[in-house]
Scaffold this motif. Sequence first.
Motif, PDB file in Angstrom:
ATOM      1  N   LEU A 140      -4.605 -12.052  -4.392  1.00 38.58           N
ATOM      2  CA  LEU A 140      -3.750 -11.002  -3.857  1.00 38.58           C
ATOM      3  C   LEU A 140      -3.367  -9.981  -4.927  1.00 38.58           C
ATOM      4  O   LEU A 140      -3.100  -8.823  -4.614  1.00 38.58           O
ATOM      5  N   VAL A 141      -3.368 -10.383  -6.194  1.00 34.85           N
ATOM      6  CA  VAL A 141      -3.034  -9.457  -7.276  1.00 34.85           C
ATOM      7  C   VAL A 141      -4.058  -8.325  -7.383  1.00 34.85           C
ATOM      8  O   VAL A 141      -3.677  -7.156  -7.423  1.00 34.85           O
ATOM      9  N   PRO A 142      -5.373  -8.598  -7.416  1.00 34.82           N
ATOM     10  CA  PRO A 142      -6.320  -7.478  -7.456  1.00 34.82           C
ATOM     11  C   PRO A 142      -6.283  -6.613  -6.201  1.00 34.82           C
ATOM     12  O   PRO A 142      -6.495  -5.404  -6.275  1.00 34.82           O
ATOM     13  N   ILE A 143      -5.992  -7.221  -5.061  1.00 29.64           N
ATOM     14  CA  ILE A 143      -5.881  -6.433  -3.827  1.00 29.64           C
ATOM     15  C   ILE A 143      -4.722  -5.455  -3.945  1.00 29.64           C
ATOM     16  O   ILE A 143      -4.845  -4.283  -3.574  1.00 29.64           O
ATOM     17  N   ALA A 144      -3.586  -5.926  -4.475  1.00 25.81           N
ATOM     18  CA  ALA A 144      -2.440  -5.031  -4.667  1.00 25.81           C
ATOM     19  C   ALA A 144      -2.794  -3.927  -5.657  1.00 25.81           C
ATOM     20  O   ALA A 144      -2.420  -2.764  -5.456  1.00 25.81           O
ATOM     21  N   GLY A 145      -3.527  -4.254  -6.710  1.00 25.49           N
ATOM     22  CA  GLY A 145      -3.949  -3.237  -7.675  1.00 25.49           C
ATOM     23  C   GLY A 145      -4.856  -2.198  -7.052  1.00 25.49           C
ATOM     24  O   GLY A 145      -4.731  -0.998  -7.326  1.00 25.49           O
ATOM     25  N   LEU A 146      -5.778  -2.646  -6.228  1.00 23.03           N
ATOM     26  CA  LEU A 146      -6.668  -1.698  -5.553  1.00 23.03           C
ATOM     27  C   LEU A 146      -5.904  -0.796  -4.591  1.00 23.03           C
ATOM     28  O   LEU A 146      -6.182   0.401  -4.500  1.00 23.03           O
ATOM     29  N   LEU A 147      -4.950  -1.350  -3.871  1.00 22.59           N
ATOM     30  CA  LEU A 147      -4.112  -0.521  -3.000  1.00 22.59           C
ATOM     31  C   LEU A 147      -3.367   0.531  -3.813  1.00 22.59           C
ATOM     32  O   LEU A 147      -3.281   1.695  -3.418  1.00 22.59           O
ATOM     33  N   TRP A 148      -2.844   0.122  -4.963  1.00 23.32           N
ATOM     34  CA  TRP A 148      -2.109   1.038  -5.820  1.00 23.32           C
ATOM     35  C   TRP A 148      -3.012   2.171  -6.314  1.00 23.32           C
ATOM     36  O   TRP A 148      -2.639   3.341  -6.292  1.00 23.32           O
ATOM     37  N   VAL A 149      -4.214   1.821  -6.754  1.00 26.22           N
ATOM     38  CA  VAL A 149      -5.143   2.823  -7.290  1.00 26.22           C
ATOM     39  C   VAL A 149      -5.609   3.775  -6.194  1.00 26.22           C
ATOM     40  O   VAL A 149      -5.629   4.989  -6.382  1.00 26.22           O
ATOM     41  N   PHE A 150      -5.984   3.238  -5.054  1.00 31.17           N
ATOM     42  CA  PHE A 150      -6.508   4.085  -3.986  1.00 31.17           C
ATOM     43  C   PHE A 150      -5.444   4.983  -3.363  1.00 31.17           C
ATOM     44  O   PHE A 150      -5.749   6.059  -2.864  1.00 31.17           O
ATOM     45  N   CYS A 151      -4.190   4.547  -3.389  1.00 33.52           N
ATOM     46  CA  CYS A 151      -3.128   5.340  -2.770  1.00 33.52           C
ATOM     47  C   CYS A 151      -2.466   6.319  -3.737  1.00 33.52           C
ATOM     48  O   CYS A 151      -1.707   7.179  -3.304  1.00 33.52           O
ATOM     49  N   SER A 152      -2.716   6.173  -5.023  1.00 30.00           N
ATOM     50  CA  SER A 152      -2.090   7.097  -5.963  1.00 30.00           C
ATOM     51  C   SER A 152      -2.648   8.502  -5.737  1.00 30.00           C
ATOM     52  O   SER A 152      -3.840   8.703  -5.544  1.00 30.00           O
ATOM     53  N   GLY A 153      -1.747   9.465  -5.719  1.00 33.78           N
ATOM     54  CA  GLY A 153      -2.140  10.847  -5.479  1.00 33.78           C
ATOM     55  C   GLY A 153      -2.208  11.225  -4.015  1.00 33.78           C
ATOM     56  O   GLY A 153      -2.607  12.324  -3.674  1.00 33.78           O
ATOM     57  N   THR A 154      -1.819  10.315  -3.123  1.00 33.33           N
ATOM     58  CA  THR A 154      -1.823  10.618  -1.694  1.00 33.33           C
ATOM     59  C   THR A 154      -0.385  10.754  -1.203  1.00 33.33           C
ATOM     60  O   THR A 154       0.564  10.591  -1.963  1.00 33.33           O
TER      61      THR A 154
ATOM     62  N   GLY B 125       5.807   5.526  -1.463  1.00 40.09           N
ATOM     63  CA  GLY B 125       6.279   4.321  -0.776  1.00 40.09           C
ATOM     64  C   GLY B 125       5.271   3.197  -0.788  1.00 40.09           C
ATOM     65  O   GLY B 125       5.233   2.404   0.145  1.00 40.09           O
ATOM     66  N   ILE B 126       4.461   3.100  -1.831  1.00 41.52           N
ATOM     67  CA  ILE B 126       3.393   2.091  -1.842  1.00 41.52           C
ATOM     68  C   ILE B 126       3.932   0.681  -2.089  1.00 41.52           C
ATOM     69  O   ILE B 126       3.324  -0.294  -1.663  1.00 41.52           O
ATOM     70  N   GLY B 127       5.086   0.538  -2.726  1.00 46.08           N
ATOM     71  CA  GLY B 127       5.654  -0.791  -2.985  1.00 46.08           C
ATOM     72  C   GLY B 127       5.866  -1.599  -1.712  1.00 46.08           C
ATOM     73  O   GLY B 127       5.414  -2.741  -1.615  1.00 46.08           O
ATOM     74  N   PRO B 128       6.556  -1.031  -0.712  1.00 48.29           N
ATOM     75  CA  PRO B 128       6.728  -1.785   0.541  1.00 48.29           C
ATOM     76  C   PRO B 128       5.406  -2.064   1.254  1.00 48.29           C
ATOM     77  O   PRO B 128       5.273  -3.096   1.914  1.00 48.29           O
ATOM     78  N   VAL B 129       4.431  -1.183   1.097  1.00 42.90           N
ATOM     79  CA  VAL B 129       3.126  -1.415   1.718  1.00 42.90           C
ATOM     80  C   VAL B 129       2.463  -2.637   1.093  1.00 42.90           C
ATOM     81  O   VAL B 129       1.900  -3.488   1.789  1.00 42.90           O
ATOM     82  N   ILE B 130       2.545  -2.754  -0.221  1.00 41.11           N
ATOM     83  CA  ILE B 130       1.950  -3.911  -0.907  1.00 41.11           C
ATOM     84  C   ILE B 130       2.688  -5.190  -0.520  1.00 41.11           C
ATOM     85  O   ILE B 130       2.058  -6.226  -0.260  1.00 41.11           O
ATOM     86  N   LEU B 131       4.015  -5.144  -0.453  1.00 43.91           N
ATOM     87  CA  LEU B 131       4.773  -6.334  -0.035  1.00 43.91           C
ATOM     88  C   LEU B 131       4.445  -6.728   1.398  1.00 43.91           C
ATOM     89  O   LEU B 131       4.318  -7.920   1.705  1.00 43.91           O
ATOM     90  N   ALA B 132       4.277  -5.737   2.263  1.00 41.59           N
ATOM     91  CA  ALA B 132       3.911  -6.037   3.651  1.00 41.59           C
ATOM     92  C   ALA B 132       2.527  -6.664   3.707  1.00 41.59           C
ATOM     93  O   ALA B 132       2.273  -7.573   4.510  1.00 41.59           O
ATOM     94  N   ARG B 133       1.621  -6.218   2.854  1.00 44.86           N
ATOM     95  CA  ARG B 133       0.265  -6.780   2.812  1.00 44.86           C
ATOM     96  C   ARG B 133       0.306  -8.245   2.408  1.00 44.86           C
ATOM     97  O   ARG B 133      -0.396  -9.072   2.963  1.00 44.86           O
ATOM     98  N   TRP B 134       1.126  -8.579   1.426  1.00 40.27           N
ATOM     99  CA  TRP B 134       1.261  -9.968   0.998  1.00 40.27           C
ATOM    100  C   TRP B 134       1.848 -10.816   2.125  1.00 40.27           C
ATOM    101  O   TRP B 134       1.393 -11.930   2.369  1.00 40.27           O
TER     102      TRP B 134
END
Length: 79
Positions: free
Chosen positions: A33-47, A52-61
């Motif tokens: 789940l750690v690399p998945i959260a990292g990928l979400l962070w990278v892909f969403c940066s600049g969008t 609000g990516i923190g709650p999205v990552i927590l919801a994913r977990w």
Amino acid sequence: MAASKARSAGAELPLTERDLPIGIVGGTILALLVPIAGLLWVFCSGTAIAAGIGPVILARWFLSSCRGIIAAVCGYMAG
């Protein structure tokens, strides 16, 4: 559960009756789940949702853990 009891009693079980320890399964899931959260962070940066990516990552977990529980229940019922 019967196989677990037999194994703890010292009986040798066939290979098809052995399960992975739950600690290994849970640790692997958490480690992946750690690399998945990292990928979400990278892909969403600049969008637009980058702020609000923190709650999205927590919801994913949370959803990943719910998915595992639901899969276990459905597998038990189908078995």
